[in-house]
Enzyme design. Sequence first.
Site, PDB file in Angstrom:
ATOM      1  N   ASP A 202      83.635  30.089  -8.609  1.00 44.11           N
ATOM      2  CA  ASP A 202      84.126  29.290  -7.494  1.00 44.11           C
ATOM      3  C   ASP A 202      84.117  30.059  -6.170  1.00 44.11           C
ATOM      4  O   ASP A 202      84.486  31.245  -6.128  1.00 44.11           O
ATOM      5  CB  ASP A 202      85.574  28.878  -7.826  1.00 44.11           C
ATOM      6  CG  ASP A 202      86.169  27.932  -6.811  1.00 44.11           C
ATOM      7  OD1 ASP A 202      85.705  26.789  -6.753  1.00 44.11           O
ATOM      8  OD2 ASP A 202      87.095  28.333  -6.082  1.00 44.11           O
ATOM      9  N   GLU A 266      78.989  29.400  -6.714  1.00 41.04           N
ATOM     10  CA  GLU A 266      79.192  28.320  -5.742  1.00 41.04           C
ATOM     11  C   GLU A 266      79.284  28.895  -4.341  1.00 41.04           C
ATOM     12  O   GLU A 266      80.245  29.585  -4.000  1.00 41.04           O
ATOM     13  CB  GLU A 266      80.484  27.551  -6.033  1.00 41.04           C
ATOM     14  CG  GLU A 266      80.589  26.321  -5.155  1.00 41.04           C
ATOM     15  CD  GLU A 266      81.987  25.971  -4.675  1.00 41.04           C
ATOM     16  OE1 GLU A 266      82.192  24.799  -4.329  1.00 41.04           O
ATOM     17  OE2 GLU A 266      82.864  26.854  -4.625  1.00 41.04           O
TER      18      GLU A 266
HETATM   19  C1  NOJ Z   1      85.516  24.875  -4.571  1.00 39.18           C
HETATM   20  C2  NOJ Z   1      85.935  23.885  -5.605  1.00 39.18           C
HETATM   21  O1  NOJ Z   1      84.802  23.196  -6.066  1.00 39.18           O
HETATM   22  C3  NOJ Z   1      86.957  22.987  -4.947  1.00 39.18           C
HETATM   23  O2  NOJ Z   1      87.249  21.862  -5.722  1.00 39.18           O
HETATM   24  C4  NOJ Z   1      88.179  23.814  -4.662  1.00 39.18           C
HETATM   25  O3  NOJ Z   1      89.125  23.038  -3.967  1.00 39.18           O
HETATM   26  C5  NOJ Z   1      87.828  25.045  -3.824  1.00 39.18           C
HETATM   27  N1  NOJ Z   1      86.642  25.707  -4.261  1.00 39.18           N
HETATM   28  C6  NOJ Z   1      88.955  26.035  -3.869  1.00 39.18           C
HETATM   29  O4  NOJ Z   1      89.006  26.637  -5.145  1.00 39.18           O
END
Ligand code: NOJ
Length: 538
Positions: A202, A266
């Site tokens: 993430d 991500e």
């Molecule tokens: C990206 C995640 O996909 C999202 O849902 C989240 O709110 C943020 N990162 C913070 O972890």
Amino acid sequence: MPDEHAWWQRGVVYQVYPRSFQDSNGDGVGDLPGILSRLDHLAALGVDAVWISPIYPSPMADFGYDVSDYTGIDPVFGSLDDFDRLVVAAHSRGLRVILDYVPNHSSDQHPWFVESRSSRTNQKRDWYVWRDPAPDGGPPNNWLSEFGGGAWTFDSATGQYWYHAYLPEQPDLNWRNPEVRAAMLDALRFWLDRGVDGFRVDAIHHLIEDAAFRDNPPNPDWKPGMSPARRVVRARTMDLPEVHDAVAAMRRVADGYPGDRVLIGEAYLPIDRLMAYYGADLSGFQLPFNFHLLSTPWRAREIGALVERYEAALPPGAWPNWVLGNHDRSRVASRLGPAQARVAAMLLLTLRGTPTIYQGEEIGMQDVPIPPERVQDPWERNVPGLGLGRDPVRTPMQWDAGPNAGFTRAKAEPWLPLAPDHAAVNVSAQSADPRSMLSLYRALLALRRTEPALSVGSYVPVEGVAEDVLAYERRDDATGRRLLVALNLGGQERELPRAASGRGRVLLSTCLDGGAARLRPDEGVVIGEPAAGVSSPA
Ligand code: NOJ
């Protein structure tokens, strides 16, 4: 010839948002036994791996992306035993399991933060990012939270501010501290030891901030209506070079395990900056998520140019990947409309690179308007009315025409409302309809599985095609087999590319009716010589 491709290169990833996939205990929130009970859907669909958004203990300030224990399961989702059972059941169906790893921040309820906050001299003080107030007593600098407001929250007991790229309840871990690194890498080992096949990592570009805490510069392109967080350019808080060292450390941990464990990163970044996340000599993520289909205008020329730009930017040996949707972004069927969503599905599953399918895309789910009193997403609550909220794309999966679409047997409402169309748009109805979106996804995935040209072949753009048409060839260099893909991104009938003549027949049309001599409005086709012994579902 032995296949030298890893499973995550040939395979297709399916994202489960666990709160909304399947509820097994009637509390209106999805859970692990629920996911297990629906694995046959994923096996029948024909995907290879399931990525599950966070299932760890969490106060749910950001619905699991605020982790209070990296090595447990939140009771709302079940238990570690449920998790172990899910892994065994998935593996027995040939499905890999990918967990979400949230290294940038923990929950403010994590014992590490509770300790860190307890005093300036606590041994874990430096596990998070603490800073003295500015001379006027205000926050140390101008950094902003992604979810609205400032990125610093004052702790009156200890007289310092803590940094949070997201909510105050999501304090950023200090990855410059070797103890934090070691503890966070141990969390990876815990799940790898339990048999997970990889992680989606993430918010990786947020991992490390400027050591001198300099202000972010103002963003001259910011306009009212845009996220307030974009008022500044995140030059000091995002995509710092030190991130790559941390990613390489994660990769070394994963590589210490047998069986091709995969790391998917991500990072919403322009293509040139994204490429660095493959790491020096490919020591980083195997798959840094490529989100560019989410933001590129849906026109043949622009999508074609995007694919070429991305292909050209890939470092030698790096494997591509593509994404059409996730739990944070408007659904593809809402962005492009239901007709083009079918063309988009064909694009996703015939481009070179690992595709990720978001739950519900396979039945064409749409964004669901959420009445103000049902809003759950903290982003929408903090910054209302700008369309930033993510609840519309997180509504429960639509399984059948029964009560609550088969998602839950709860008498009360599920945690988010069901889509109004759930009686008609659901897995059961679409399974019985040979022309449905679900039938199209199954046919595309089946074709991709039987045709190495589509999964691992090279990508060759086809030039000189009609307006609105995107065409390319996929070539299996090992066998010489070539398939032509032609996608009509517009609503007018168009000529098939000249290259189509003498190339065989339509192996699959998005209309699921055998295809025609011309490309119909909103139609995509895969053309090739029928493969020996393979009956195609055109
Ligand atoms: C990206 C995640 O996909 C999202 O849902 C989240 O709110 C943020 N990162 C913070 O972890």
